[in-house]
Design a protein around this motif. Structure first.
Motif, mmCIF file in Angstrom:
data_model
loop_
_atom_site.group_PDB
_atom_site.id
_atom_site.type_symbol
_atom_site.label_atom_id
_atom_site.label_comp_id
_atom_site.label_asym_id
_atom_site.label_seq_id
_atom_site.Cartn_x
_atom_site.Cartn_y
_atom_site.Cartn_z
ATOM 1 N N ARG A 99 -28.683 -2.476 17.323
ATOM 2 C CA ARG A 99 -30.078 -2.184 16.976
ATOM 3 C C ARG A 99 -30.431 -2.977 15.722
ATOM 4 N NH1 ARG A 99 -31.775 3.606 16.233
ATOM 5 N NH2 ARG A 99 -29.862 3.741 15.019
ATOM 6 N N THR A 100 -31.578 -3.618 15.773
ATOM 7 C CA THR A 100 -31.943 -4.570 14.717
ATOM 8 C C THR A 100 -33.437 -4.485 14.442
ATOM 9 O OG1 THR A 100 -30.180 -6.033 15.499
ATOM 10 C CG2 THR A 100 -31.871 -7.043 14.117
ATOM 11 N N VAL A 101 -33.811 -4.621 13.191
ATOM 12 C CA VAL A 101 -35.229 -4.626 12.820
ATOM 13 C C VAL A 101 -35.515 -5.902 12.046
ATOM 14 C CG1 VAL A 101 -36.931 -3.527 11.305
ATOM 15 C CG2 VAL A 101 -35.470 -2.110 12.767
ATOM 16 N N VAL A 102 -36.649 -6.525 12.347
ATOM 17 C CA VAL A 102 -37.038 -7.746 11.640
ATOM 18 C C VAL A 102 -38.478 -7.590 11.168
ATOM 19 C CG1 VAL A 102 -37.019 -10.265 11.755
ATOM 20 C CG2 VAL A 102 -35.630 -8.951 13.374
ATOM 21 N N PHE A 113 -34.480 1.045 7.442
ATOM 22 C CA PHE A 113 -33.157 1.295 6.844
ATOM 23 C C PHE A 113 -32.689 2.713 7.199
ATOM 24 C CE2 PHE A 113 -30.948 3.045 3.055
ATOM 25 C CZ PHE A 113 -29.803 2.260 3.088
ATOM 26 N N SER A 114 -33.606 3.704 7.081
ATOM 27 C CA SER A 114 -33.243 5.089 7.449
ATOM 28 C C SER A 114 -33.053 5.199 8.953
ATOM 29 C CB SER A 114 -34.323 6.091 7.042
ATOM 30 O OG SER A 114 -34.770 5.833 5.764
ATOM 31 N N GLU A 115 -33.984 4.590 9.721
ATOM 32 C CA GLU A 115 -33.872 4.639 11.192
ATOM 33 C C GLU A 115 -32.516 4.139 11.659
ATOM 34 O OE1 GLU A 115 -38.407 3.402 12.132
ATOM 35 O OE2 GLU A 115 -36.884 2.217 13.183
ATOM 36 N N LEU A 116 -31.995 3.124 10.972
ATOM 37 C CA LEU A 116 -30.731 2.509 11.397
ATOM 38 C C LEU A 116 -29.521 3.231 10.807
ATOM 39 C CD1 LEU A 116 -31.737 -1.279 11.225
ATOM 40 C CD2 LEU A 116 -31.543 0.169 13.245
ATOM 41 N N GLY A 117 -29.762 4.402 10.224
ATOM 42 C CA GLY A 117 -28.636 5.233 9.775
ATOM 43 C C GLY A 117 -28.262 5.037 8.317
ATOM 44 N N GLY A 118 -29.097 4.308 7.559
ATOM 45 C CA GLY A 118 -28.817 4.154 6.125
ATOM 46 C C GLY A 118 -27.590 3.302 5.819
ATOM 47 N N ASP A 119 -27.151 2.521 6.791
ATOM 48 C CA ASP A 119 -26.011 1.615 6.568
ATOM 49 C C ASP A 119 -26.294 0.370 7.415
ATOM 50 O OD1 ASP A 119 -23.609 0.476 5.927
ATOM 51 O OD2 ASP A 119 -22.352 1.943 6.980
ATOM 52 N N VAL A 120 -26.741 -0.691 6.753
ATOM 53 C CA VAL A 120 -27.183 -1.858 7.518
ATOM 54 C C VAL A 120 -26.559 -3.147 6.977
ATOM 55 C CG1 VAL A 120 -29.437 -0.790 7.983
ATOM 56 C CG2 VAL A 120 -29.206 -2.395 6.065
ATOM 57 N N VAL A 121 -26.598 -4.173 7.829
ATOM 58 C CA VAL A 121 -26.258 -5.519 7.359
ATOM 59 C C VAL A 121 -27.577 -6.293 7.298
ATOM 60 C CG1 VAL A 121 -24.954 -7.618 7.803
ATOM 61 C CG2 VAL A 121 -23.984 -5.408 8.430
ATOM 62 N N THR A 134 -25.418 -9.255 3.596
ATOM 63 C CA THR A 134 -25.056 -8.200 2.644
ATOM 64 C C THR A 134 -25.067 -6.860 3.358
ATOM 65 O OG1 THR A 134 -26.513 -9.445 1.167
ATOM 66 C CG2 THR A 134 -25.629 -7.396 0.310
ATOM 67 N N ARG A 135 -24.069 -6.037 3.086
ATOM 68 C CA ARG A 135 -24.092 -4.685 3.625
ATOM 69 C C ARG A 135 -24.805 -3.792 2.613
ATOM 70 N NH1 ARG A 135 -18.853 -1.074 5.466
ATOM 71 N NH2 ARG A 135 -20.018 0.824 6.032
ATOM 72 N N VAL A 136 -25.806 -3.070 3.065
ATOM 73 C CA VAL A 136 -26.568 -2.206 2.170
ATOM 74 C C VAL A 136 -26.493 -0.773 2.679
ATOM 75 C CG1 VAL A 136 -28.807 -1.808 1.072
ATOM 76 C CG2 VAL A 136 -28.175 -4.123 1.763
ATOM 77 N N SER A 137 -25.989 0.137 1.820
ATOM 78 C CA SER A 137 -25.890 1.529 2.266
ATOM 79 C C SER A 137 -26.421 2.502 1.209
ATOM 80 C CB SER A 137 -24.437 1.852 2.639
ATOM 81 O OG SER A 137 -23.580 1.450 1.595
ATOM 82 N N ASP A 138 -27.111 1.952 0.206
ATOM 83 C CA ASP A 138 -27.681 2.802 -0.834
ATOM 84 C C ASP A 138 -29.203 2.581 -0.836
ATOM 85 O OD1 ASP A 138 -26.836 3.732 -4.121
ATOM 86 O OD2 ASP A 138 -28.868 3.204 -3.504
ATOM 87 N N LEU A 158 -32.543 -6.755 9.508
ATOM 88 C CA LEU A 158 -31.631 -5.630 9.223
ATOM 89 C C LEU A 158 -30.967 -5.176 10.512
ATOM 90 C CD1 LEU A 158 -34.182 -5.188 7.216
ATOM 91 C CD2 LEU A 158 -33.458 -2.836 7.205
ATOM 92 N N GLN A 159 -29.687 -4.990 10.451
ATOM 93 C CA GLN A 159 -28.976 -4.593 11.666
ATOM 94 C C GLN A 159 -28.091 -3.388 11.366
ATOM 95 O OE1 GLN A 159 -26.081 -7.599 13.342
ATOM 96 N NE2 GLN A 159 -27.832 -7.726 14.710
ATOM 97 N N GLU A 160 -28.041 -2.455 12.322
ATOM 98 C CA GLU A 160 -27.160 -1.297 12.117
ATOM 99 C C GLU A 160 -25.738 -1.795 11.866
ATOM 100 O OE1 GLU A 160 -26.232 1.140 15.580
ATOM 101 O OE2 GLU A 160 -26.829 -0.492 16.910
ATOM 102 N N PHE A 161 -25.029 -1.129 10.972
ATOM 103 C CA PHE A 161 -23.649 -1.523 10.703
ATOM 104 C C PHE A 161 -22.771 -1.034 11.848
ATOM 105 C CE2 PHE A 161 -19.377 -1.099 9.003
ATOM 106 C CZ PHE A 161 -19.206 -2.362 8.448
ATOM 107 N N ILE A 162 -22.010 -1.948 12.410
ATOM 108 C CA ILE A 162 -21.083 -1.585 13.486
ATOM 109 C C ILE A 162 -19.696 -1.486 12.859
ATOM 110 C CG2 ILE A 162 -20.089 -2.305 15.708
ATOM 111 C CD1 ILE A 162 -23.074 -1.941 15.979
ATOM 112 N N SER A 163 -19.105 -0.327 12.968
ATOM 113 C CA SER A 163 -17.782 -0.117 12.380
ATOM 114 C C SER A 163 -16.744 -0.790 13.266
ATOM 115 C CB SER A 163 -17.516 1.392 12.326
ATOM 116 O OG SER A 163 -17.011 1.714 11.086
ATOM 117 N N HIS A 164 -16.210 -1.918 12.806
ATOM 118 C CA HIS A 164 -15.351 -2.695 13.699
ATOM 119 C C HIS A 164 -13.913 -2.809 13.211
ATOM 120 C CE1 HIS A 164 -15.918 -5.919 10.812
ATOM 121 N NE2 HIS A 164 -17.224 -5.921 11.006
#
Ligand code: ADP
Ligand code: MG
Length: 271
Positions: A99-102, A113-121, A134-138, A158-164
């Motif tokens: 999921r990505t927002v531009v 940022f909130s929609e994407l779970g507050g942890d984005v790249v 940059t990873r932004v989670s604050d 902005l893209q949701e952070f994928i835990s890989h």
């Protein structure tokens, strides 16, 4: 190419001369591109002003219209360089992407940022090699960073952070197959080899090969480096590179990648 008794000509875009209404239409010194060359293999289009880059693409488009085989085709380069354009096309063809927002608006970006779970790249739209992502989670940092990017007229991607788990897959596609692949193992969430990730040999599951080949086809690339992350909901394609390097990959595969590219170009010329 030399092994096959083909004389390659290496040149960079600033050496090109384009003519309209008289010939040669495109040349480098005494070389008439359309008459003396059979195909062009484009390596990085490079950095430049908007005018320079558009001119470089225009000349590739003109050469293609006049019958030159270009690998990768200019349209594919344009589509893949722009991360939004590429991701949208992949999604439209049913391929899994994050999921990505531009947006150009820092306020909208903050909502997203909130929609994407507050942890984005947050990535530069035209970036590569992990530079500038940059990873932004604050939320406070998000507000500041989004405003700063917007102030300098950057587009916010902005893209949701994928835990890989600090590794991902790079599949190297030529034509309609994956010729080589590797796992890139990093010590942080960015797995670019240029940032120090270690290439490790790996044989891909058919599902991954299919994804990579389909992605290259959707974008129109004949040669592509496809980045696949393994998230908790399955694989997602984060990026498709139309001008991939292969130093890291070559160090862990038996396949001679340059050889494969030349063989592919020759097979296309024979068609
Ligand atoms: N949404 C994401 N979640 C987690 N890690 C990511 C995400 N997007 C990118 N990455 C990591 O950052 C690296 C660089 O991102 P990528 O989109 O491939 O851009 P580029 O390689 O052009 O800089 C990826 O290889 C991956 O390791
Ligand atoms: Mg990448």
């Amino acid at each position: 190419m030399t092994k096959r008794k083909i004389t390659p000509l290496c040149f960079s875009f600033p050496q090109l001369l384009a003519r309209v209404k008289y010939t040669p239409e495109a040349s480098v010194d005494e070389i008439d591109i359309l008459r003396d060359l059979k195909a062009l293999i484009t390596r990085p289009v490079g950095r430049g002003s908007l005018e320079e880059i558009i001119f470089r693409m225009d000349i590739l488009h003109r050469l293609e219209r006049l019958g030159m085989l270009i690998i990768n085709p200019p349209l594919a380069i344009e589509r893949s360089v722009d991360k939004y354009c590429a991701l949208a096309l992949l999604e439209e063809h049913g391929l899994p992407v994050p999921r990505t927002v531009v947006t150009e608006s820092p306020e909208e970006a903050l909502k997203a940022f909130s929609e994407l779970g507050g942890d984005v790249v947050l990535k530069p739209l035209f970036g590569s090699r992990g530079v500038g992502s940059t990873r932004v989670s604050d939320p406070e940092i998000a507000r500041r960073v989004f405003r700063a990017v917007s102030f300098y007229h950057g587009v916010l991607y902005l893209q949701e952070f994928i835990s890989h788990g600090f590794s991902d897959i790079r599949a190297f596609v030529i034509g309609d197959r994956v010729v080589a692949s590797m796992r890139r193992v990093a010590e942080t969430w960015k797995t670019n080899v240029s940032l120090g990730a270690k290439p490790v040999a790996c044989k891909l599951a058919e599902e991954f090969e299919d994804l990579a080949v389909k992605a290259a086809r959707v974008i129109g690339c004949r040669v592509a480096g496809v980045d696949i992350l393994e998230g908790s909901d399955g694989p997602v394609i984060v990026e498709l590179n139309s001008q991939p390097g292969w130093r890291g990959l070559q160090s862990v595969t038996e396949v001679n990648i340059a050889d494969e590219i030349v063989e592919y170009a020759l097979s296309e010329l024979r068609l």
